[in-house]
Scaffold this motif. Structure first.
Motif, PDB file in Angstrom:
ATOM      1  N   GLY A 146      31.781  12.558  -0.500  1.00 16.63           N
ATOM      2  CA  GLY A 146      32.109  12.281  -1.900  1.00 16.63           C
ATOM      3  C   GLY A 146      33.518  11.734  -2.066  1.00 16.63           C
ATOM      4  N   GLN A 147      34.460  12.289  -1.329  1.00  9.81           N
ATOM      5  CA  GLN A 147      35.838  11.790  -1.408  1.00  9.81           C
ATOM      6  C   GLN A 147      35.929  10.359  -0.893  1.00  9.81           C
ATOM      7  OE1 GLN A 147      37.512  14.983   0.917  1.00  9.81           O
ATOM      8  NE2 GLN A 147      38.313  16.027  -0.892  1.00  9.81           N
ATOM      9  N   LEU A 148      35.213  10.068   0.199  1.00  9.45           N
ATOM     10  CA  LEU A 148      35.203   8.699   0.725  1.00  9.45           C
ATOM     11  C   LEU A 148      34.571   7.724  -0.264  1.00  9.45           C
ATOM     12  CD1 LEU A 148      34.291   8.928   4.518  1.00  9.45           C
ATOM     13  CD2 LEU A 148      36.263   7.811   3.515  1.00  9.45           C
ATOM     14  N   VAL A 149      33.469   8.137  -0.874  1.00 10.95           N
ATOM     15  CA  VAL A 149      32.802   7.269  -1.846  1.00 10.95           C
ATOM     16  C   VAL A 149      33.721   7.021  -3.041  1.00 10.95           C
ATOM     17  CG1 VAL A 149      30.852   7.084  -3.447  1.00 10.95           C
ATOM     18  CG2 VAL A 149      30.471   7.891  -1.112  1.00 10.95           C
ATOM     19  N   ASP A 150      34.442   8.025  -3.477  1.00  5.06           N
ATOM     20  CA  ASP A 150      35.384   7.843  -4.579  1.00  5.06           C
ATOM     21  C   ASP A 150      36.472   6.839  -4.200  1.00  5.06           C
ATOM     22  OD1 ASP A 150      36.423   8.517  -7.230  1.00  5.06           O
ATOM     23  OD2 ASP A 150      38.032   9.570  -6.149  1.00  5.06           O
ATOM     24  N   ARG A 151      36.989   6.941  -2.994  1.00  4.43           N
ATOM     25  CA  ARG A 151      38.004   5.972  -2.551  1.00  4.43           C
ATOM     26  C   ARG A 151      37.416   4.573  -2.421  1.00  4.43           C
ATOM     27  NH1 ARG A 151      41.618   6.441   2.013  1.00  4.43           N
ATOM     28  NH2 ARG A 151      39.947   7.233   3.312  1.00  4.43           N
ATOM     29  N   LEU A 152      36.184   4.482  -1.917  1.00  2.65           N
ATOM     30  CA  LEU A 152      35.522   3.166  -1.838  1.00  2.65           C
ATOM     31  C   LEU A 152      35.338   2.565  -3.224  1.00  2.65           C
ATOM     32  CD1 LEU A 152      32.853   3.791   0.926  1.00  2.65           C
ATOM     33  CD2 LEU A 152      34.591   1.997   0.945  1.00  2.65           C
ATOM     34  N   CYS A 192      28.833  -0.013  -5.833  1.00  2.00           N
ATOM     35  CA  CYS A 192      30.188   0.078  -6.394  1.00  2.00           C
ATOM     36  C   CYS A 192      30.548  -1.188  -7.176  1.00  2.00           C
ATOM     37  CB  CYS A 192      31.223   0.306  -5.290  1.00  2.00           C
ATOM     38  SG  CYS A 192      31.197   1.949  -4.566  1.00  2.00           S
ATOM     39  N   ARG A 193      30.000  -2.310  -6.784  1.00  3.82           N
ATOM     40  CA  ARG A 193      30.258  -3.566  -7.484  1.00  3.82           C
ATOM     41  C   ARG A 193      29.360  -3.740  -8.699  1.00  3.82           C
ATOM     42  NH1 ARG A 193      30.483  -8.644  -3.936  1.00  3.82           N
ATOM     43  NH2 ARG A 193      31.182  -9.464  -5.924  1.00  3.82           N
ATOM     44  N   GLY A 194      28.458  -2.783  -8.913  1.00  3.38           N
ATOM     45  CA  GLY A 194      27.590  -2.856 -10.085  1.00  3.38           C
ATOM     46  C   GLY A 194      26.350  -3.694  -9.871  1.00  3.38           C
ATOM     47  N   LEU A 195      26.053  -4.042  -8.628  1.00  4.73           N
ATOM     48  CA  LEU A 195      24.865  -4.844  -8.349  1.00  4.73           C
ATOM     49  C   LEU A 195      23.615  -3.967  -8.452  1.00  4.73           C
ATOM     50  CD1 LEU A 195      26.263  -6.892  -5.342  1.00  4.73           C
ATOM     51  CD2 LEU A 195      26.062  -7.608  -7.732  1.00  4.73           C
ATOM     52  N   PRO A 196      22.492  -4.554  -8.796  1.00  5.24           N
ATOM     53  CA  PRO A 196      21.262  -3.768  -8.948  1.00  5.24           C
ATOM     54  C   PRO A 196      20.877  -3.076  -7.639  1.00  5.24           C
ATOM     55  CG  PRO A 196      20.945  -6.037  -9.693  1.00  5.24           C
ATOM     56  CD  PRO A 196      22.294  -5.971  -9.053  1.00  5.24           C
ATOM     57  N   HIS A 197      20.296  -1.896  -7.787  1.00  4.52           N
ATOM     58  CA  HIS A 197      19.854  -1.129  -6.623  1.00  4.52           C
ATOM     59  C   HIS A 197      18.710  -0.222  -7.042  1.00  4.52           C
ATOM     60  CE1 HIS A 197      21.918   2.327  -8.360  1.00  4.52           C
ATOM     61  NE2 HIS A 197      22.951   1.530  -8.557  1.00  4.52           N
ATOM     62  N   ASP A 198      17.999   0.285  -6.043  1.00  6.03           N
ATOM     63  CA  ASP A 198      16.943   1.257  -6.313  1.00  6.03           C
ATOM     64  C   ASP A 198      17.575   2.553  -6.783  1.00  6.03           C
ATOM     65  OD1 ASP A 198      15.049  -0.556  -5.474  1.00  6.03           O
ATOM     66  OD2 ASP A 198      14.996   0.209  -3.416  1.00  6.03           O
ATOM     67  N   ASP A 199      16.792   3.347  -7.476  1.00  3.05           N
ATOM     68  CA  ASP A 199      17.294   4.650  -7.915  1.00  3.05           C
ATOM     69  C   ASP A 199      17.611   5.510  -6.702  1.00  3.05           C
ATOM     70  OD1 ASP A 199      17.054   4.077 -10.589  1.00  3.05           O
ATOM     71  OD2 ASP A 199      15.031   4.911 -10.764  1.00  3.05           O
ATOM     72  N   HIS A 200      18.817   5.975  -6.651  1.00  2.00           N
ATOM     73  CA  HIS A 200      19.269   6.862  -5.578  1.00  2.00           C
ATOM     74  C   HIS A 200      20.466   7.619  -6.119  1.00  2.00           C
ATOM     75  CE1 HIS A 200      20.965   8.296  -1.855  1.00  2.00           C
ATOM     76  NE2 HIS A 200      19.860   7.939  -1.234  1.00  2.00           N
ATOM     77  N   PRO A 201      20.515   8.931  -5.950  1.00  2.00           N
ATOM     78  CA  PRO A 201      21.609   9.703  -6.551  1.00  2.00           C
ATOM     79  C   PRO A 201      22.999   9.277  -6.095  1.00  2.00           C
ATOM     80  CG  PRO A 201      20.167  11.114  -5.207  1.00  2.00           C
ATOM     81  CD  PRO A 201      19.542   9.760  -5.258  1.00  2.00           C
ATOM     82  N   MET A 202      23.152   8.923  -4.814  1.00  2.35           N
ATOM     83  CA  MET A 202      24.480   8.505  -4.347  1.00  2.35           C
ATOM     84  C   MET A 202      24.877   7.146  -4.913  1.00  2.35           C
ATOM     85  SD  MET A 202      24.974   9.721  -0.413  1.00  2.35           S
ATOM     86  CE  MET A 202      26.510   8.797  -0.290  1.00  2.35           C
ATOM     87  N   LEU A 203      23.918   6.248  -5.013  1.00  2.00           N
ATOM     88  CA  LEU A 203      24.230   4.913  -5.532  1.00  2.00           C
ATOM     89  C   LEU A 203      24.562   4.973  -7.017  1.00  2.00           C
ATOM     90  CD1 LEU A 203      21.518   2.830  -3.651  1.00  2.00           C
ATOM     91  CD2 LEU A 203      23.921   3.202  -3.020  1.00  2.00           C
ATOM     92  N   GLU A 204      23.840   5.804  -7.740  1.00  2.00           N
ATOM     93  CA  GLU A 204      24.149   5.993  -9.166  1.00  2.00           C
ATOM     94  C   GLU A 204      25.567   6.550  -9.321  1.00  2.00           C
ATOM     95  OE1 GLU A 204      22.233   5.034 -11.729  1.00  2.00           O
ATOM     96  OE2 GLU A 204      20.714   4.313 -10.317  1.00  2.00           O
ATOM     97  N   ALA A 205      25.900   7.556  -8.518  1.00  2.00           N
ATOM     98  CA  ALA A 205      27.234   8.175  -8.597  1.00  2.00           C
ATOM     99  C   ALA A 205      28.313   7.182  -8.184  1.00  2.00           C
ATOM    100  CB  ALA A 205      27.283   9.426  -7.722  1.00  2.00           C
ATOM    101  N   ALA A 206      28.068   6.402  -7.137  1.00  2.00           N
ATOM    102  CA  ALA A 206      29.053   5.416  -6.683  1.00  2.00           C
ATOM    103  C   ALA A 206      29.323   4.368  -7.761  1.00  2.00           C
ATOM    104  CB  ALA A 206      28.579   4.742  -5.403  1.00  2.00           C
ATOM    105  N   GLY A 207      28.268   3.893  -8.403  1.00  2.00           N
ATOM    106  CA  GLY A 207      28.433   2.921  -9.481  1.00  2.00           C
ATOM    107  C   GLY A 207      29.224   3.498 -10.639  1.00  2.00           C
ATOM    108  N   GLU A 208      28.930   4.751 -11.000  1.00  2.00           N
ATOM    109  CA  GLU A 208      29.672   5.381 -12.091  1.00  2.00           C
ATOM    110  C   GLU A 208      31.121   5.622 -11.703  1.00  2.00           C
ATOM    111  OE1 GLU A 208      29.602   9.212 -15.108  1.00  2.00           O
ATOM    112  OE2 GLU A 208      27.799   8.792 -13.944  1.00  2.00           O
ATOM    113  N   LEU A 209      31.369   6.006 -10.443  1.00  2.00           N
ATOM    114  CA  LEU A 209      32.750   6.196  -9.989  1.00  2.00           C
ATOM    115  C   LEU A 209      33.538   4.888 -10.113  1.00  2.00           C
ATOM    116  CD1 LEU A 209      32.196   8.487  -6.881  1.00  2.00           C
ATOM    117  CD2 LEU A 209      33.608   9.041  -8.888  1.00  2.00           C
ATOM    118  N   ALA A 210      32.929   3.784  -9.722  1.00  2.00           N
ATOM    119  CA  ALA A 210      33.613   2.494  -9.838  1.00  2.00           C
ATOM    120  C   ALA A 210      33.916   2.168 -11.301  1.00  2.00           C
ATOM    121  CB  ALA A 210      32.767   1.393  -9.204  1.00  2.00           C
TER     122      ALA A 210
END
Length: 145
Positions: A89-95, A20-38
């Motif tokens: 998904g709703q929790l990740v969006d709020r995070l 969510c802070r935009g820090l580098p991470h391995d490819d993972h669908p949830m992490l990609e979505a969380a970064g884009e949500l942020a």
């Protein structure tokens, strides 16, 4: 614990917050979505109300994709599993929203204001982790499932 090496593993709170802070991470669908949500929440702060519908539609798409992914990745909950009030998904969006609020506009705010935002973010991250742990054990079920 590294929780992104296997895409079938739902990321833990720290890995998700880093995404969510935009820090580098391995490819993972949830992490990609969380970064884009942020990113969408950050853009939303500067967007006129008349143009927010497009951003909110994309947020809804990302939230649903997280929910679909979690449904496939987690074991089927037991019949007696307690129902959680929100989807993952709703929790990740709020995070993502809280992360954006805590780190972008508050970076120059007084320490007490930044601390309060960080406490809220930390509490929600704990709720996320507890939910993920309960889902892994089959002790929780999600709305709509």
């Amino acid at each position: 614990m590294s929780d992104v090496g296997n895409c079938r593993i739902v990321p833990g709170r720290d890995t998700l917050l880093a995404a969510c802070r935009g820090l580098p991470h391995d490819d993972h669908p949830m992490l990609e979505a969380a970064g884009e949500l942020a990113q969408l929440h950050e853009i939303r702060e500067r967007t006129p109300i008349s143009e927010m519908a497009k951003l909110d539609r994309r947020r809804a798409q990302l939230t649903r994709s997280i929910d679909r992914w979690v449904t496939l990745a987690m074991p089927v909950p037991c019949a007696a599993a307690r129902l959680h009030s929100e989807t993952v998904g709703q929790l990740v969006d709020r995070l993502a929203r809280l992360t954006t609020q805590a780190f972008v506009p508050l970076s120059a705010a007084p320490e007490a204001v930044f601390y309060d935002a960080w406490v809220q973010l930390n509490e929600l991250a704990d709720i996320y982790q507890d939910l993920i742990d309960d889902l892994r054990e089959g002790a929780r079920r999600l709305p709509g499932g």
